[in-house]
Design an enzyme around this catalytic site. Structure first.
Site, PDB file in Angstrom:
ATOM      1  N   LYS A  15       5.647  32.646 -19.017  1.00 54.10           N
ATOM      2  CA  LYS A  15       5.075  33.763 -18.540  1.00 54.10           C
ATOM      3  C   LYS A  15       5.388  33.901 -17.302  1.00 54.10           C
ATOM      4  CE  LYS A  15       0.572  32.814 -17.349  1.00 54.10           C
ATOM      5  NZ  LYS A  15       0.575  33.204 -15.851  1.00 54.10           N
TER       6      LYS A  15
ATOM      7  N   GLU B  10      -5.827  39.189 -15.268  1.00 54.44           N
ATOM      8  CA  GLU B  10      -6.601  38.064 -14.324  1.00 54.44           C
ATOM      9  C   GLU B  10      -7.304  39.080 -13.380  1.00 54.44           C
ATOM     10  OE1 GLU B  10      -4.669  34.684 -12.864  1.00 54.44           O
ATOM     11  OE2 GLU B  10      -6.209  33.950 -11.734  1.00 54.44           O
TER      12      GLU B  10
HETATM   13  O1  KIV Z   1      -1.525  29.287 -14.003  1.00 57.34           O
HETATM   14  C1  KIV Z   1      -2.548  29.379 -14.588  1.00 57.34           C
HETATM   15  O2  KIV Z   1      -3.361  28.444 -15.050  1.00 57.34           O
HETATM   16  C2  KIV Z   1      -2.695  30.698 -15.027  1.00 57.34           C
HETATM   17  C3  KIV Z   1      -3.761  31.271 -15.656  1.00 57.34           C
HETATM   18  C4  KIV Z   1      -5.038  31.314 -14.752  1.00 57.34           C
HETATM   19  C5  KIV Z   1      -3.943  32.505 -16.384  1.00 57.34           C
HETATM   20  O3  KIV Z   1      -1.647  31.551 -14.722  1.00 57.34           O
END
Ligand code: KIV
Length: 275
Positions: free
Chosen positions: A113, A182
């Site tokens: 991600k 988010e």
């Molecule tokens: O780092 C994380 O846990 C995240 C979530 C809040 C989506 O990016």
């Protein structure tokens, strides 16, 4: 059944909601996996929840590889997504590709991600070219808190909202198979969800998203440094843990633990010559 990028695509097509939770270690990942959660995010939130840092900016690639490796050992069916930490993809597509590769090769992640919008299209294209699936992340992207001036809801003006929709389209076109939204208004999250063909995963962005993600310590009441409004507590595990720790302390002190059932015995007489 193993969750994959195909599970995500199918869920969007069929209107089935996706569940995602963070995990950062083997035993938690195992529990999350056994509960049937679709995906586990090894979030860089581990900087705050596991390492006690004030934000996510200090998290390193080595931290991410270390925790991802533990999580993938515990996850049989959940898709494991690893966060790319601050400054691990900002310099060039080559840097992004190399670090995404580490999360897959060394950590065992099945996807990565990346926080940010259209400015990271070249990086996302490079990573997906290497056959590593990418999830985008828009709205309140914690790696940008210094630019935002804190943890603030995003997309609250027409211009900011349009940028988020445009960014979402750019991420999809670059090859992202899902997008985390988010802390944006629920109405905007719905617009984004309708605008893209890949599933949106919301956190603090309302019920219109195609799925939801939470930090597991938030939903279990285990982390009080930051208590976001959107994080419903599904259990008070923190209080339960504190009670159990205190009961253990008291039992050690008053001698009621350990008892015979917690100790080992040996055949009679064998210690007679032991001095
Ligand atoms: O780092 C994380 O846990 C995240 C979530 C809040 C989506 O990016």
């Amino acid at each position: 059944m193993k969750n994959t990028v195909a599970t995500f695509a199918k869920a969007k097509k069929e209107g089935t909601k996706l569940s995602m939770l963070t995990a950062y270690d083997y035993s938690t990942a195992h529990l999350v996996d056994e509960a049937g959660i679709n995906a586990i995010l090894v979030g860089d939130s581990l900087g705050m929840t596991m390492l006690g840092l004030p934000d996510t900016l200090g998290v390193t690639m080595d931290d991410m590889v270390h925790h991802t490796r533990a999580v993938t050992r515990g996850a049989k069916n959940a898709l494991v997504v690893a966060d790319m930490p601050f400054m691990s993809y900002h310099l060039s597509p080559a840097q992004a590709c190399e670090n995404a590769g580490r999360l897959v090769k060394e950590g065992g992640a099945q996807a990565v991600k990346i926080e940010g919008g259209a400015q990271f299209v070249p990086e996302i294209e490079a990573i997906t070219r290497a056959s590593i699936p990418v999830i985008g992340h828009l709205g309140l992207t914690p790696q940008s808190i210094n630019a935002f001036g804190g943890f603030k809801v995003q997309g609250k003006s027409t211009q900011a909202a349009q940028k988020i929709v445009d960014d979402a389209r750019a991420l999809e076109a670059a090859g992202a198979f899902s997008i985390v939204l988010e802390c944006i208004p629920a109405e905007l999250a719905q617009i984004v969800t309708d605008a893209v063909g890949v599933p949106t995963i919301g956190i603090g962005s309302g019920a219109g998203c195609d799925g939801q993600v939470l930090v597991y310590q938030d939903m279990l009441g285990m982390f009080d440094d930051l208590t976001p409004k959107f994080a419903r507590r599904f259990a008070e595990v923190g209080s339960l843990m504190k009670e159990a720790f205190a009961a253990y302390h008291a039992s050690v002190q008053d001698g009621s633990f350990p008892t015979k059932e917690h100790t080992f015995a040996a055949p009679e007489g064998i210690f007679e010559g032991v001095k």
